[in-house]
Scaffold this motif. Structure first.
Motif, short mmCIF file in Angstrom:
data_model
loop_
_atom_site.label_atom_id
_atom_site.label_comp_id
_atom_site.label_asym_id
_atom_site.label_seq_id
_atom_site.Cartn_x
_atom_site.Cartn_y
_atom_site.Cartn_z
N ALA A 92 0.83 -1.21 0.00
CA ALA A 92 0.00 0.00 0.00
C ALA A 92 0.86 1.25 0.00
O ALA A 92 0.54 2.24 -0.68
N ALA A 93 1.97 1.23 0.76
CA ALA A 93 2.86 2.39 0.81
C ALA A 93 3.49 2.66 -0.55
O ALA A 93 3.67 3.81 -0.97
N GLU A 94 3.83 1.59 -1.28
CA GLU A 94 4.40 1.75 -2.62
C GLU A 94 3.38 2.43 -3.54
O GLU A 94 3.74 3.28 -4.36
N GLN A 95 2.11 2.04 -3.40
CA GLN A 95 1.10 2.66 -4.25
C GLN A 95 0.85 4.11 -3.86
O GLN A 95 0.56 4.95 -4.72
N PHE A 96 0.95 4.42 -2.58
CA PHE A 96 0.82 5.81 -2.14
C PHE A 96 1.95 6.65 -2.74
O PHE A 96 1.73 7.79 -3.19
N GLU A 97 3.14 6.09 -2.80
CA GLU A 97 4.29 6.77 -3.41
C GLU A 97 4.03 6.99 -4.91
O GLU A 97 4.28 8.08 -5.44
N ILE A 98 3.53 5.96 -5.57
CA ILE A 98 3.20 6.08 -6.99
C ILE A 98 2.15 7.17 -7.19
O ILE A 98 2.25 7.99 -8.12
N LEU A 99 1.14 7.16 -6.33
CA LEU A 99 0.06 8.16 -6.41
C LEU A 99 0.63 9.57 -6.35
O LEU A 99 0.31 10.42 -7.19
N MET A 100 1.47 9.85 -5.37
CA MET A 100 2.03 11.19 -5.22
C MET A 100 2.89 11.56 -6.42
O MET A 100 2.79 12.69 -6.94
N ASP A 101 3.73 10.63 -6.87
CA ASP A 101 4.62 10.92 -8.00
C ASP A 101 3.82 11.24 -9.27
O ASP A 101 4.09 12.24 -9.95
N ARG A 102 2.83 10.39 -9.57
CA ARG A 102 2.10 10.55 -10.82
C ARG A 102 1.25 11.82 -10.82
O ARG A 102 1.22 12.56 -11.81
N LEU A 103 0.54 12.08 -9.71
CA LEU A 103 -0.35 13.23 -9.70
C LEU A 103 0.43 14.54 -9.64
O LEU A 103 0.07 15.51 -10.32
N GLU A 104 1.48 14.58 -8.85
CA GLU A 104 2.28 15.80 -8.79
C GLU A 104 2.95 16.05 -10.14
O GLU A 104 3.06 17.20 -10.59
N GLY A 105 3.37 14.98 -10.81
CA GLY A 105 3.97 15.12 -12.14
C GLY A 105 2.98 15.64 -13.18
O GLY A 105 3.39 16.21 -14.19
N ALA A 106 1.68 15.44 -12.91
CA ALA A 106 0.64 15.90 -13.84
C ALA A 106 0.09 17.26 -13.45
O ALA A 106 -0.90 17.72 -14.04
N GLY A 107 0.72 17.92 -12.48
CA GLY A 107 0.30 19.27 -12.12
C GLY A 107 -0.71 19.36 -11.00
O GLY A 107 -1.26 20.43 -10.73
N TYR A 108 -0.98 18.24 -10.32
CA TYR A 108 -1.90 18.23 -9.19
C TYR A 108 -1.13 18.52 -7.90
O TYR A 108 0.00 18.04 -7.71
N ILE A 109 -1.74 19.28 -7.02
CA ILE A 109 -1.13 19.65 -5.75
C ILE A 109 -1.76 18.82 -4.64
O ILE A 109 -2.99 18.76 -4.53
N GLN A 110 -0.94 18.19 -3.82
CA GLN A 110 -1.45 17.40 -2.70
C GLN A 110 -1.74 18.35 -1.54
O GLN A 110 -0.94 18.53 -0.64
N TYR A 111 -2.95 18.94 -1.54
CA TYR A 111 -3.24 19.94 -0.53
C TYR A 111 -3.70 19.33 0.78
O TYR A 111 -3.75 20.00 1.81
N GLU A 112 -4.03 18.05 0.74
CA GLU A 112 -4.31 17.26 1.95
C GLU A 112 -3.90 15.85 1.61
O GLU A 112 -3.87 15.47 0.44
N ILE A 113 -3.55 15.06 2.59
CA ILE A 113 -2.91 13.77 2.31
C ILE A 113 -3.65 12.94 1.27
O ILE A 113 -3.03 12.31 0.41
N SER A 114 -4.97 12.94 1.31
CA SER A 114 -5.75 12.11 0.38
C SER A 114 -6.35 12.90 -0.77
O SER A 114 -7.03 12.31 -1.62
N ASN A 115 -6.09 14.20 -0.83
CA ASN A 115 -6.76 15.06 -1.82
C ASN A 115 -5.75 15.83 -2.67
O ASN A 115 -4.87 16.50 -2.14
N PHE A 116 -5.95 15.72 -3.98
CA PHE A 116 -5.07 16.36 -4.95
C PHE A 116 -5.92 17.22 -5.89
O PHE A 116 -6.91 16.76 -6.44
N GLY A 117 -5.51 18.46 -6.07
CA GLY A 117 -6.25 19.33 -6.97
C GLY A 117 -5.30 20.19 -7.79
O GLY A 117 -4.21 20.54 -7.34
N LYS A 118 -5.72 20.53 -8.98
CA LYS A 118 -4.97 21.50 -9.76
C LYS A 118 -5.19 22.89 -9.18
O LYS A 118 -6.19 23.13 -8.48
N PRO A 119 -4.26 23.82 -9.42
CA PRO A 119 -4.43 25.17 -8.86
C PRO A 119 -5.80 25.74 -9.22
O PRO A 119 -6.24 25.66 -10.37
N GLY A 120 -6.50 26.28 -8.21
CA GLY A 120 -7.82 26.83 -8.42
C GLY A 120 -8.93 25.80 -8.39
O GLY A 120 -10.10 26.14 -8.56
#
Length: 347
Positions: free
Chosen positions: A186-214
């Motif tokens: 599960a930790a490996e998938q959490f790492e993948i999640l952060m890498d992929r979404l941040e690489g696509a321009g999503y900001i991890q503004y809360e541990i489980s929530n990712f949003g693009k600016p605005g």
């Protein structure tokens, strides 16, 4: 549904003073169930009741929806009602896993739901994905992320699959019919999640929530920032800035109570330490961090002085950062968010 909505409207009237006369309602969130099944005319009754008893300056109205409920007609009616964010419960696009979760929709319906919502003019979408489903490798989750990012909803919430007692999965696990993924998997998938979404321009503004600016979810953001909120309906929670509480969970008892004009709300007075610890728990999960001055003011003690050895240890282990008197979790610290927060609790 009619009886429940009538009860909800009655509670909105009964509790109109809960947040104080100076509180302006800026966000409304239809969730905690499947509100996309509720006919639009009943949702309209709730919105009209809010306008009748509360001062509003709405910035966001969210509806949780199942993918199979997003018909063109529903989308048109929801938009006309003022709903401007849809939170779509997708979980996964994988057909086999959806069947395992006993979900009514298919992966194809999930794709169509996102596309229909965009075509209907919903500029703010949230989709939910679950990681940590036990598998031989990370292929299923990687495919889910590929599809999600190709659709680019603007906001993605992702939660780890947890098995609770007295649930179907919990019973299966007890009988040896299901085995949860390991913590490392599960930790490996959490790492993948952060890498992929941040690489696509999503900001991890809360541990489980990712949003693009605005495109951060405003209602959720208010919760994480400890803004007071009013919860209406069975099992709903509320917080007035000092105390919190919950409504009774039983639907029939809730409706009967409302018919008799009885409040369903049981208040839980938060002691000073409880208020501080709740703030520590929620704020540390966010991009905005923990305001050390606020903790000291709420607790009446010097927070840093009381936790200096622990903070030095967390800092040396690269689990936290301190900047402008705010405490933040590092990427490494996010894997241990709850235990770090608990270690910082005051007594």
């Amino acid at each position: 549904m009619e009886a429940m909505v009538s009860a909800i409207c009655k509670e909105l009237e009964l509790r109109k003073d809960f947040l104080g006369s100076d509180q302006i309602i800026k966000t409304v969130y239809f969730g905690g169930g499947t509100p996309s099944l509720v006919p639009t005319d009943l949702l309209k009754k709730i919105m009209e009741q809010i306008s009748a008893y509360y001062e509003t300056d709405l910035e966001e109205v969210t509806l949780e929806a199942n993918p199979d409920d997003l018909s063109d007609k529903n989308l048109e009616q929801w938009k006309a009602l003022g709903i401007d964010r849809l939170s779509i419960g997708i979980q996964t696009f994988d057909e086999n896993v959806l069947r395992f979760y006993n979900r009514a929709h298919t992966g194809e319906e999930s794709l169509l739901a996102i596309q229909r919502a965009k075509a209907a003019g919903f500029g703010k979408l949230s989709i939910d994905l679950i990681y940590g489903f036990p598998a031989m490798d990370h292929g299923i989750f990687l495919a889910d992320l590929d599809i999600a990012l190709e659709q680019d909803p603007g906001h993605i919430s992702s939660y780890c699959l947890t098995v609770e007692p007295k649930t179907v999965l919990g019973n299966w696990e007890m009988k040896g019919k299901f085995q949860s993924a390991t913590e490392d998997f599960a930790a490996e998938q959490f790492e993948i999640l952060m890498d992929r979404l941040e690489g696509a321009g999503y900001i991890q503004y809360e541990i489980s929530n990712f949003g693009k600016p605005g495109n951060f979810a405003l209602h959720n953001t208010n919760y994480w920032k400890s803004v007071p909120y009013l919860g209406i309906g069975p099992s709903a929670h509320s917080y007035d800035g000092k105390n919190r509480g919950a409504n009774i969970a039983n639907n029939a008892r809730y409706i009967k109570g409302m018919e008799n004009g009885l409040s369903p709300y049981n208040v839980e007075t938060l002691a000073g330490a409880d208020r501080v610890n709740e703030y520590i728990l929620t704020s540390l999960r966010t991009i905005w961090g923990l305001d050390i001055d606020r903790v000291s003011a709420l607790s009446g003690v010097d927070f840093v002085a009381g936790k200096v050895k622990l903070l030095e240890k967390l800092y040396s282990e690269k689990l936290v950062l301190l900047k402008d008197n705010y405490l933040f979790l590092t990427r490494k610290g996010k894997f241990l968010a709850d235990s770090i927060a608990a270690s910082l609790f005051i007594e």
